[in-house]
Each structure stands twice: as structure tokens, then as C-alpha cells.
Design a protein around this motif. Structure first.
Motif, PDB file in Angstrom:
ATOM      1  N   GLN A  63       0.852  -1.179   0.000  1.00 34.12           N
ATOM      2  CA  GLN A  63       0.000   0.000   0.000  1.00 34.12           C
ATOM      3  C   GLN A  63       0.885   1.225   0.000  1.00 34.12           C
ATOM      4  O   GLN A  63       1.886   1.280   0.714  1.00 34.12           O
ATOM      5  N   ASP A  84       0.960   6.467   4.089  1.00 32.72           N
ATOM      6  CA  ASP A  84       0.673   5.128   4.610  1.00 32.72           C
ATOM      7  C   ASP A  84       1.398   4.144   3.715  1.00 32.72           C
ATOM      8  O   ASP A  84       1.099   4.038   2.532  1.00 32.72           O
ATOM      9  N   ASN A  85       2.374   3.448   4.269  1.00 28.25           N
ATOM     10  CA  ASN A  85       3.150   2.479   3.499  1.00 28.25           C
ATOM     11  C   ASN A  85       3.042   1.087   4.112  1.00 28.25           C
ATOM     12  O   ASN A  85       4.030   0.378   4.256  1.00 28.25           O
ATOM     13  N   SER A  86       1.809   0.713   4.459  1.00 24.86           N
ATOM     14  CA  SER A  86       1.583  -0.607   5.056  1.00 24.86           C
ATOM     15  C   SER A  86       1.786  -1.697   4.016  1.00 24.86           C
ATOM     16  O   SER A  86       1.593  -1.478   2.821  1.00 24.86           O
ATOM     17  N   ARG A  87       2.149  -2.876   4.481  1.00 28.90           N
ATOM     18  CA  ARG A  87       2.370  -4.016   3.585  1.00 28.90           C
ATOM     19  C   ARG A  87       2.220  -5.308   4.367  1.00 28.90           C
ATOM     20  O   ARG A  87       2.252  -5.307   5.595  1.00 28.90           O
ATOM     21  N   THR A 110       2.265  -8.799   8.729  1.00 32.42           N
ATOM     22  CA  THR A 110       1.668  -7.505   8.382  1.00 32.42           C
ATOM     23  C   THR A 110       2.505  -6.422   9.031  1.00 32.42           C
ATOM     24  O   THR A 110       2.853  -6.517  10.198  1.00 32.42           O
ATOM     25  N   ARG A 111       2.837  -5.419   8.249  1.00 30.01           N
ATOM     26  CA  ARG A 111       3.594  -4.278   8.777  1.00 30.01           C
ATOM     27  C   ARG A 111       2.776  -3.030   8.489  1.00 30.01           C
ATOM     28  O   ARG A 111       2.749  -2.542   7.371  1.00 30.01           O
ATOM     29  N   GLN A 112       2.064  -2.563   9.515  1.00 28.58           N
ATOM     30  CA  GLN A 112       1.323  -1.326   9.357  1.00 28.58           C
ATOM     31  C   GLN A 112       2.306  -0.193   9.593  1.00 28.58           C
ATOM     32  O   GLN A 112       3.007  -0.164  10.604  1.00 28.58           O
ATOM     33  N   GLY A 113       2.382   0.707   8.643  1.00 29.23           N
ATOM     34  CA  GLY A 113       3.326   1.806   8.778  1.00 29.23           C
ATOM     35  C   GLY A 113       2.738   3.102   8.271  1.00 29.23           C
ATOM     36  O   GLY A 113       1.962   3.121   7.323  1.00 29.23           O
ATOM     37  N   HIS A 143       5.750   2.190  12.766  1.00 32.84           N
ATOM     38  CA  HIS A 143       5.463   0.927  12.079  1.00 32.84           C
ATOM     39  C   HIS A 143       5.246  -0.156  13.127  1.00 32.84           C
ATOM     40  O   HIS A 143       5.888  -0.180  14.166  1.00 32.84           O
TER      41      HIS A 143
END
Length: 184
Positions: A63, A84-87, A110-113, A143
Motif C-alpha cells: 500500500q 501510509d506504506n503498510s504491507r 503484516t507491517r502497518q506503517g 510501524h
């Protein structure tokens, strides 16, 4: 309004709902807020054996959202931008041990960042009740990586069924902020 100093090159007040109504007034303007939302998703399924007894899969998601904010005054860059750079991804392995025994293993990461990009890395000096001519917004980021492991086993015998499994999860939380890094 009385007492309003008109300075060459500075915007004129146009919002009487802000300020004290005598010496200060507000200023409203239209701002271009550039935004983009980008998400990429992929999935792969593969039968390891021709009889379908061993199956693996992988799914991934990237994302990249960027929400530009409004500037302090016209002609300036946005005061803040939200990123937002979640992946994340998930992988799984399913095996049919016998016609009545099935085991499934999954691993997900999952890495919410996210990040708030500020525009200032300078000390801030303010006058009470007046906006500064430039923004003093500070950057911050976070993150949250999450690893999740699950395993499920199912055994069917006649009209009875036994199922059991486990779930192991590891969560971290990393944060960074420049809010208190400069004098004010």
C-alpha cells in the motif's frame, strides 16, 4: 477592521468569524490537496503434487497512500503530508495426510506503517493569538510489525471429528517523533 495593518504582499483578512473582531481577523483560501491511493495485491496458488495432497499459497499486499495537507498560507508547500506504506503477506501449506486427516499451516506478516511529514526543522517562535508566517509542523512515523503463525489439524473418523490447532502472534510497536526535538 480598526487597527488592521495592511502590509505590502501579505494576504488580506477575509474571515470575520476568526480573531477578536477588532485587531485580528482570519484568512481563508482554497488549497490544492493532492492525494493518491495505490494498492497492489498478488496471489499465487500451487499444487505441489498432482493428486492435490500438498498445496501451497502466497499472497502479498503493498500500500502506498499519500494525502497532502493544506499549506499554512497560499504559495507554500503543504504543512503536513500523511503517508501510509503498510504491507503484508501470508503463506500457507495444506497437506492431506490421509483421506480423514488434514493439516494446515499459515504464516502471515503484516507491517502497518505510517508517517506524517512536517516541513520544519527549525526552532519555533510565536506571538500569542497570531499565526506564524510559516508552518512549524514536525515529522513523526510509526510501524507495527505483526508475525502470526497458525497450525490446524483435523481428523474425521466416522461421524466424529477432532480438531485442534495453535496460534502464535508476535507484535512490536516502533514510533519516532520530532515534536520535542526543537525549542519553541
Amino acid at each position: 477592521p480598526p487597527g488592521l495593518a495592511i502590509l505590502q504582499g501579505y494576504p488580506m483578512p477575509n474571515d470575520p468569524t476568526q480573531g477578536d473582531g477588532i485587531n485580528t481577523s482570519g484568512y481563508r483560501f482554497a488549497a490544492d490537496q493532492k492525494r493518491h491511493y495505490n494498492t497492489s495485491i498478488a496471489r499465487i496458488d500451487y499444487n505441489i503434487t498432482a493428486d492435490g495432497r500438498h498445496i501451497v499459497f502466497w499472497r502479498g499486499n503493498l500500500q502506498s497512500d499519500n494525502l497532502g495537507g493544506s499549506p499554512q498560507f497560499p504559495g507554500q508547500p503543504p504543512s503536513t503530508s500523511l503517508l501510509d506504506n503498510s504491507r503484508g503477506f501470508a503463506a500457507g501449506y495444506t497437506t492431506v495426510l490421509s483421506p480423514n486427516k488434514v493439516n494446515t499451516f499459515h504464516w502471515g506478516f503484516t507491517r502497518q506503517g505510517g508517517q506524517t511529514e512536517g516541513v520544519s526543522q527549525q526552532p519555533e517562535v510565536t506571538l500569542s493569538g497570531l499565526d506564524s508566517p510559516m508552518s512549524f509542523s514536525r515529522s513523526s512515523s510509526y510501524h507495527v510489525p505483526v508475525n502470526n503463525f497458525t497450525d490446524d489439524f483435523s481428523w474425521t473418523r466416522g461421524s466424529h471429528s477432532i480438531q485442534f490447532g495453535g496460534n502464535l502472534r508476535n507484535i512490536d510497536n516502533y514510533r519516532l517523533s520530532y515534536d520535542n526535538s526543537f525549542p519553541s
